[in-house]
Write an enzyme that holds these catalytic residues in place. Structure first.
Site, short mmCIF file in Angstrom:
data_model
loop_
_atom_site.label_atom_id
_atom_site.label_comp_id
_atom_site.label_asym_id
_atom_site.label_seq_id
_atom_site.Cartn_x
_atom_site.Cartn_y
_atom_site.Cartn_z
N HIS A 166 3.11 -2.13 11.57
CA HIS A 166 4.42 -1.79 12.15
C HIS A 166 4.98 -3.07 12.78
O HIS A 166 5.24 -4.04 12.07
CB HIS A 166 4.21 -0.64 13.13
CG HIS A 166 5.45 0.03 13.63
ND1 HIS A 166 6.69 -0.23 13.15
CD2 HIS A 166 5.63 0.98 14.59
CE1 HIS A 166 7.59 0.52 13.78
NE2 HIS A 166 6.97 1.26 14.68
N HIS A 192 8.05 -0.96 2.37
CA HIS A 192 8.55 -0.15 3.47
C HIS A 192 8.45 1.31 3.08
O HIS A 192 8.65 1.65 1.92
CB HIS A 192 10.01 -0.52 3.78
CG HIS A 192 10.45 -0.09 5.13
ND1 HIS A 192 10.93 1.16 5.38
CD2 HIS A 192 10.44 -0.74 6.31
CE1 HIS A 192 11.23 1.25 6.66
NE2 HIS A 192 10.93 0.11 7.25
N ASP A 252 10.45 -7.96 8.75
CA ASP A 252 9.46 -8.86 9.36
C ASP A 252 9.18 -10.10 8.53
O ASP A 252 8.51 -11.01 8.99
CB ASP A 252 8.15 -8.11 9.57
CG ASP A 252 8.31 -7.01 10.58
OD1 ASP A 252 8.80 -7.31 11.68
OD2 ASP A 252 7.99 -5.85 10.26
C1 LIG Z 1 5.12 -0.80 5.26
C2 LIG Z 1 3.94 -0.11 4.55
C3 LIG Z 1 2.90 0.27 5.62
C4 LIG Z 1 4.48 1.18 3.89
O1 LIG Z 1 3.37 1.85 3.40
P1 LIG Z 1 3.44 3.19 2.55
O2 LIG Z 1 4.80 3.78 2.54
O3 LIG Z 1 2.32 4.05 3.01
O4 LIG Z 1 3.20 2.66 1.09
P2 LIG Z 1 1.80 2.60 0.34
O5 LIG Z 1 0.79 1.90 1.20
O6 LIG Z 1 1.47 3.99 -0.14
O7 LIG Z 1 2.18 1.69 -0.86
C5 LIG Z 1 2.57 2.15 -2.17
C6 LIG Z 1 1.97 1.20 -3.19
O8 LIG Z 1 2.45 -0.12 -2.97
C7 LIG Z 1 1.37 -1.00 -2.61
N1 LIG Z 1 1.85 -1.80 -1.48
C8 LIG Z 1 2.63 -1.40 -0.44
N2 LIG Z 1 2.90 -2.43 0.36
C9 LIG Z 1 2.28 -3.50 -0.16
C10 LIG Z 1 2.21 -4.84 0.23
N3 LIG Z 1 2.83 -5.27 1.33
N4 LIG Z 1 1.49 -5.69 -0.53
C11 LIG Z 1 0.88 -5.25 -1.65
N5 LIG Z 1 0.93 -3.98 -2.08
C12 LIG Z 1 1.61 -3.12 -1.35
C13 LIG Z 1 0.23 -0.09 -2.18
O9 LIG Z 1 -1.02 -0.71 -2.39
C14 LIG Z 1 0.45 1.08 -3.09
O10 LIG Z 1 0.01 0.75 -4.37
P3 LIG Z 1 -0.75 1.84 -5.29
O11 LIG Z 1 0.30 2.88 -5.57
O12 LIG Z 1 -1.22 1.09 -6.47
O13 LIG Z 1 -1.87 2.38 -4.44
C15 LIG Z 1 3.32 -1.01 3.46
O14 LIG Z 1 4.29 -1.35 2.50
C16 LIG Z 1 2.68 -2.26 4.06
O15 LIG Z 1 1.51 -2.22 4.45
N6 LIG Z 1 3.44 -3.38 4.11
C17 LIG Z 1 2.93 -4.60 4.73
C18 LIG Z 1 3.06 -4.49 6.23
C19 LIG Z 1 4.47 -4.63 6.70
O16 LIG Z 1 5.19 -5.53 6.29
N7 LIG Z 1 4.89 -3.73 7.61
C20 LIG Z 1 6.20 -3.80 8.24
C21 LIG Z 1 7.03 -2.62 7.94
S1 LIG Z 1 8.66 -2.85 8.58
#
Ligand SMILES: CC(C)(COP(=O)(O)OP(=O)(O)OC[C@H]1O[C@@H](n2cnc3c(N)ncnc32)[C@H](O)[C@@H]1OP(=O)(O)O)[C@@H](O)C(=O)NCCC(=O)NCCS
Length: 428
Positions: free
Chosen positions: A267, A306, A362
Site C-alpha cells: 500500500h 493496482h 508510487d
Molecule cells: C497493487 C497490488 C497489490 C494489487 O494486487 P491485486 O489486485 O491483488 O492483483 P494480483 O496480485 O491478483 O495480481 C494479478 C496478476 O498480476 C500479477 N501482478 C500484479 N502486480 C504485479 C507486479 N507489481 N509485478 C508483477 N506482477 C504483478 C500477479 O502476480 C497476478 O498474476 P497471476 O494472475 O499470474 O497470478 C499489486 O499489483 C502489487 O503488489 N503491486 C506492487 C505494489 C504496489 O505498487 N502497490 C501500490 C499500490 S498503489
C-alpha cells in the site's frame, strides 16, 4: 418495473427476485435463500473484498478501466493544476469548493492548530534513535487521543470538525518531528507565516537561519503530490479507518490504525519499495534480467499494478510531469533512467499487458521525494499527511450514514467439528 435478479434455487426449486439498485444487490437479500428452515441462508465469499461495496460514498470516484479519478466530481488533473492541498482537503471534507471567505477561514483554522503539545515531544524522544518515522508517526497520532479526550464524542458534529482541524494541522508537525528525531536534529516549531507545505518543509529542513524560505517550485510540487494523495475511496487504509471508526473509537485511534495499514509495502510503503528496487537493479543493463525475475514470479515490479486501475493511473501521469519540474531545481535523480526503462519494457511486454499492469502513483513519487532530500523511510509518512484528509472525510461520512453499523464480516468455518477435550497424557 424495477431491475431485479431472479435466482432459482436448484435445491428447492424456489424462485427469488432480488432487487438491483445502482448495479448492486444487497448481500442481506441473499440471506432469505434457504434450503431448509434451519439453514442460515446464502452468503457471499469475497476474500479481500474484491467485489463487495461496503458503503455508499459521495467523496471519490474512480473508473479503473478509463483511468479517471474525481474528487467530489472534480477531475484530479484540474485540481492538481489549479487547486491547493488545503482547498482540495476542504472540498473532500465538505463536498464543495470553498468560497474565498471559507478558504481564508479554513486556512486560518488549520494554521492555529499546527502546534503539538509539549508532552508529545517527550513521547517522541523515547523512540530508538533509528526508529522508522512511520512507526513514530502512527504511534504519535494514536497518542493524541490521550490528550484530546473530547474526541470520544464522535456523534457531536462540532466536535468532529474540531478533531478534523487538529489532525490535518498536526500531522505535518508529527511527521517533521519524526524525521528530525530519526536524524538527531532538534525539533522546529511551525512557522504560521508559511503555506501548509512551506511550513512543513521549514519544520523538516530548517537549520540555523532565522527564517526558512522554501523553494517555491519544491513547495508547489509537494502541494501537488499532496493533492494527488488526498483520497482514493475504499482502499486498504481507508477501510481500516472506517472499520475502526465503526466501533465509535475516537478519530486519533482510528487514524493510527489507518496509518498502520498504509505502512505495508503493498500500500503506502510501495514508493519506498520502488526506490529499494531501483537501487537493487542498479543500472539500466540489469533491467531485462530483473523483468525476467518478475515474470518468473520470484519478484514484483513495485509501483506497478493496482486493484482498481487497469489502465495508466492518472496520478502517475501528473507525477511524471511534476518530476521534470523538480529535477530542474534539484538535478536529475539517477534512478529515473532505470524507472523509465522499466516502464518502457513493461508497457510492451505480454506479461504486463495481458494482466493490465501499469505504473501506479508510487512508481515516480519516490524519485521526486528522494530528489527533494527525503530519506526513503519518510516516503510512507509523506503519503499519510495528505491521506489524513481523505481518511477523515470517509470517517465523517460513515458516522453520518444511517446504513452503517459496526463492521463485522462473516466467515466460512472450515475447522474441526465439535469434539471432546483430550487429556494431555492421552494425546498422540
Ligand atoms: C497493487 C497490488 C497489490 C494489487 O494486487 P491485486 O489486485 O491483488 O492483483 P494480483 O496480485 O491478483 O495480481 C494479478 C496478476 O498480476 C500479477 N501482478 C500484479 N502486480 C504485479 C507486479 N507489481 N509485478 C508483477 N506482477 C504483478 C500477479 O502476480 C497476478 O498474476 P497471476 O494472475 O499470474 O497470478 C499489486 O499489483 C502489487 O503488489 N503491486 C506492487 C505494489 C504496489 O505498487 N502497490 C501500490 C499500490 S498503489
Amino acid at each position: 418495473m424495477a431491475d431485479t435478479l431472479t435466482i432459482i434455487d436448484n435445491r428447492t426449486g424456489q424462485q427469488y427476485d432480488i432487487p438491483i439498485e445502482q448495479g448492486t444487490i444487497r448481500a442481506m437479500d441473499l440471506r432469505k435463500i434457504r434450503a431448509s428452515p434451519d439453514d442460515f441462508g446464502l452468503m457471499t465469499y469475497d476474500p479481500a473484498f474484491q467485489n463487495t461495496a461496503a458503503c455508499r460514498s459521495r467523496i471519490t470516484f474512480i473508473d479503473g478501466d478509463k483511468g479517471i479519478l474525481l474528487y467530489r466530481g472534480y477531475p484530479i488533473e484540474q485540481l492538481a493544476e489549479q487547486s491547493t492541498f488545503l482547498e482540495t482537503a476542504y472540498l473532500i471534507l465538505f463536498d464543495e469548493l470553498p468560497t474565498k471567505a471559507q478558504l481564508d477561514q479554513w486556512t486560518l483554522d488549520i494554521t492555529l492548530h499546527t502546534m503539538l503539545h509539549e508532552n508529545i515531544k517527550k513521547l517522541m524522544d523515547g523512540f530508538q534513535y533509528d526508529a522508522h518515522p512511520m512507526g513514530i508517526f502512527l504511534t504519535t497520532v494514536g497518542a493524541l487521543s490521550t490528550i484530546y479526550s473530547d474526541a470520544k464524542r464522535v456523534h457531536d458534529e462540532d466536535g468532529r470538525r474540531l478533531q478534523i482541524l487538529r489532525l490535518i494541522a498536526k500531522v505535518p508537525s508529527i511527521a517533521a518531528y519524526a524525521y528530525r528525531h530519526s536524524i538527531g536534529r532538534p525539533y522546529i516549531y511551525p512557522d504560521n507565516d508559511l503555506s501548509f507545505t512551506g511550513n512543513f518543509l521549514n519544520m523538516l529542513f530548517k537549520m540555523t537561519e532565522l527564517k526558512y524560505q522554501p523553494n517555491p517550485v519544491l513547495e508547489r510540487a509537494l502541494d501537488v503530490l499532496f493533492i494527488l494523495h488526498a483520497d482514493h475511496e475504499q482502499n486498504c487504509s481507508t477501510s481500516v479507518m472506517r472499520g475502526i471508526g465503526s466501533s465509535q473509537a475516537d478519530p486519533y485511534s482510528a487514524l493510527a490504525g489507518a496509518a498502520a495499514a498504509l505502512y505495508g509495502p503493498l500500500h503506502g510503503g510501495a514508493n519506498e519499495a520502488v526506490l529499494r528496487m531501483l537501487k537493487e537493479i542498479g543500472t539500466i543493463a540489469n533491467v531485462p534480467a530483473f523483468i525476467k525475475k518478475v515474470k518468473g514470479g520470484s519478484d514484483r515490479l513495485m509501483g506497478f499494478g493496482h486493484r482498481v486501475y487497469k489502465s495508466y493511473d492518472p496520478r502517475a501521469r501528473i507525477i511524471k510531469q511534476t518530476a521534470d519540474q523538480v529535477f530542474e531545481v534539484t538535478g536529475r535523480n539517477p534512478y529515473l533512467d532505470i524507472a523509465l526503462e522499466l516502464e518502457r519494457i513493461a508497457l510492451e511486454d505480454e506479461y504486463f499487458v495481458s494482466r493490465r499492469l501499469y505504473p501506479n502513483v508510487d512508481f515516480y513519487s519516490g524519485l521526486i521525494y528522494q530528489a527533494m532530500g527525503f530519506p526513503v523511510d519518510m516516503f510512507p509518512v509523506l503519503f499519510a499527511i495528505p491521506r489524513t484528509a481523505g481518511w477523515l472525510a470517509q470517517w465523517d461520512e460513515m458516522l453520518r450514514d444511517p446504513d452503517q453499523k459496526i463492521a463485522r464480516p462473516r466467515q466460512i468455518y472450515i475447522g474441526a467439528g465439535a469434539r471432546d477435550y483430550v487429556p494431555r497424557d492421552k494425546r498422540g
